[in-house]
Design a protein around this motif. Sequence first.
Motif, PDB file in Angstrom:
ATOM      1  N   ASP A   1      -5.018   0.200   8.594  1.00  0.00           N
ATOM      2  CA  ASP A   1      -3.989   0.128   7.550  1.00  0.00           C
ATOM      3  C   ASP A   1      -3.350   1.498   7.323  1.00  0.00           C
ATOM      4  O   ASP A   1      -2.126   1.620   7.190  1.00  0.00           O
ATOM      5  N   VAL A   2      -4.194   2.512   7.248  1.00  0.00           N
ATOM      6  CA  VAL A   2      -3.701   3.868   6.973  1.00  0.00           C
ATOM      7  C   VAL A   2      -2.821   4.357   8.115  1.00  0.00           C
ATOM      8  O   VAL A   2      -1.714   4.881   7.898  1.00  0.00           O
TER       9      VAL A   2
ATOM     10  N   ASP B   1     -12.998   1.976  12.221  1.00  0.00           N
ATOM     11  CA  ASP B   1     -13.260   0.867  11.293  1.00  0.00           C
ATOM     12  C   ASP B   1     -14.597   0.191  11.606  1.00  0.00           C
ATOM     13  O   ASP B   1     -15.302  -0.253  10.694  1.00  0.00           O
TER      14      ASP B   1
ATOM     15  N   ARG C   1      -9.286   1.508  15.091  1.00  0.00           N
ATOM     16  CA  ARG C   1     -10.161   0.329  15.184  1.00  0.00           C
ATOM     17  C   ARG C   1     -11.608   0.737  15.438  1.00  0.00           C
ATOM     18  O   ARG C   1     -12.543   0.146  14.873  1.00  0.00           O
TER      19      ARG C   1
ATOM     20  N   MET D   1       0.851  -1.204   0.000  1.00  0.00           N
ATOM     21  CA  MET D   1       0.000   0.000   0.000  1.00  0.00           C
ATOM     22  C   MET D   1       0.876   1.239   0.000  1.00  0.00           C
ATOM     23  O   MET D   1       1.790   1.359   0.811  1.00  0.00           O
TER      24      MET D   1
ATOM     25  N   ILE E   1      -9.408   0.159   1.813  1.00  0.00           N
ATOM     26  CA  ILE E   1      -8.392   0.090   2.856  1.00  0.00           C
ATOM     27  C   ILE E   1      -9.072   0.369   4.190  1.00  0.00           C
ATOM     28  O   ILE E   1     -10.178   0.926   4.232  1.00  0.00           O
ATOM     29  N   SER E   2      -8.419  -0.008   5.270  1.00  0.00           N
ATOM     30  CA  SER E   2      -8.977   0.232   6.599  1.00  0.00           C
ATOM     31  C   SER E   2      -8.278   1.414   7.267  1.00  0.00           C
ATOM     32  O   SER E   2      -7.161   1.793   6.875  1.00  0.00           O
ATOM     33  N   CYS E   3      -8.909   1.958   8.290  1.00  0.00           N
ATOM     34  CA  CYS E   3      -8.287   3.027   9.064  1.00  0.00           C
ATOM     35  C   CYS E   3      -7.009   2.524   9.724  1.00  0.00           C
ATOM     36  O   CYS E   3      -6.004   3.248   9.784  1.00  0.00           O
TER      37      CYS E   3
ATOM     38  N   GLN F   1      -1.205   2.606  10.342  1.00  0.00           N
ATOM     39  CA  GLN F   1       0.030   1.829  10.418  1.00  0.00           C
ATOM     40  C   GLN F   1       1.017   2.255   9.332  1.00  0.00           C
ATOM     41  O   GLN F   1       2.235   2.286   9.560  1.00  0.00           O
ATOM     42  N   PHE F   2       0.503   2.592   8.153  1.00  0.00           N
ATOM     43  CA  PHE F   2       1.374   3.066   7.070  1.00  0.00           C
ATOM     44  C   PHE F   2       2.159   4.291   7.523  1.00  0.00           C
ATOM     45  O   PHE F   2       3.381   4.375   7.324  1.00  0.00           O
TER      46      PHE F   2
END
Length: 447
Positions: A24-25, A58, A55, A1, A20-22, A27-28
Amino acid sequence: MNLLNVSALEIARRIAEKQISCVDVVQFYIDRIKQYAALNCISDLFESEALIQARKLDLLTAKGKQLSPFHGIPIVLKDNLHVQGYITHAGTVYLDHIAHKNCALFNKLESLGFIILAKAKMTELAFGLSGQNPLQGTPHNPWSKQVLSPGGSSSGSAVAVAAGLCPIAIGGDTGGSIRTPAALNGVLGFKPTAHKINARGAIPLAQSLDSLGPIALASEDIIEFYQLLKQDQSHLAVMPLNSIYYLDEKDFPNPLATEILQLWRQHLQALQQKGIQLRAWQKPKDFDFAHLSDLTSTIIAYESYHNHGKAAENKQNKMWEVVRQRVLRGKDIAVSEYQLALAQRLEYQQAFAESLGGDACLVLPVSPIFASALDPEDQGFRHVGDYTRPFNYLDAPGVAYPIGFSTEQLPIGVQLVAAQGKDQLLLQHLQQLTTTLSLAGRVADLA
């Protein structure tokens, strides 16, 4: 990503569409902050808190609920804003008071679905435009392998956006402290009319001039952010950008570096080629950049001494001596001089508004120099404020946007300003201008 060079609103759209998930964003960006810690722009990373909030958001997304168009977007705050449980350093090494509650902006952002990711480093007490901070360490301008000025005082906020450590950040502008770092880092930065965004719970520099605002890569993020955060809910009919005032070179308060002047002229030419009429701005009578800059400095010095004078006088407090002396200057300013500076503002504000005809904006440079080497006495930036400080005195909203790069790939921006209270007009014209010319910020290549 890969979320680099993607607007905050586009990221939020992908979250809403469940691409995409919150988490994921978040953590990126956490990973990038850790990877590029050497940029020295982050003072506190709220890793666990941000993931917990992600979380929760999400779960709302799964139910088809979005708190705002920015639902799930990580944001970085300037470190003069209180975050409960953390020290608000305000660029210092001597402040150690842990905030017992969040600033008003923190609570508002969370209610809109933003995720508070971190706090960004800044010039000590927000008093300086180079972004230099010898005691905490100066954030590293990501466009150079050398240590060059990031611009200040919202240095860390601008570097974080330009380095792709977050999609949007909060800065503060008292004499150019959003516009300058935005211009030197190749991103957009908006200073609203003062007090349009709630600053309760922020450590002030000078309350009469302080203004919080966003720094981002895209004009659409700046515009939507302001619509959600401004304290008044007024709306304005769309005003087409048919013409724009520009500052004639003969009226420049200081000459521009050769390559900046070339980029400035190319920008004006590009506006003309797109059918936008350019009108040379006629300065109002008695309008002098240096004088207005001095009046701004008088207010900043007087009010900063009121806010921080005791700390500056206490030699046991470890401070950068340059900032200490800037604060102590306010002790020698007479109350009458300060009050006169405040009293004259209305007359200048009215004259400036009349010079723009009420429905136009003015484009002019932000900085006469590119990011440059730091100097111990912080003298290299002494003329940068001549382009920005007058518009704090006028309480004029202003937004910096990028126009190009030097041959050494250092970015530079210019600013668009409007009369006091004409924030929505300014942002409408910004949107049309940046769309017409395909202008946006860009993340620096850190490889």
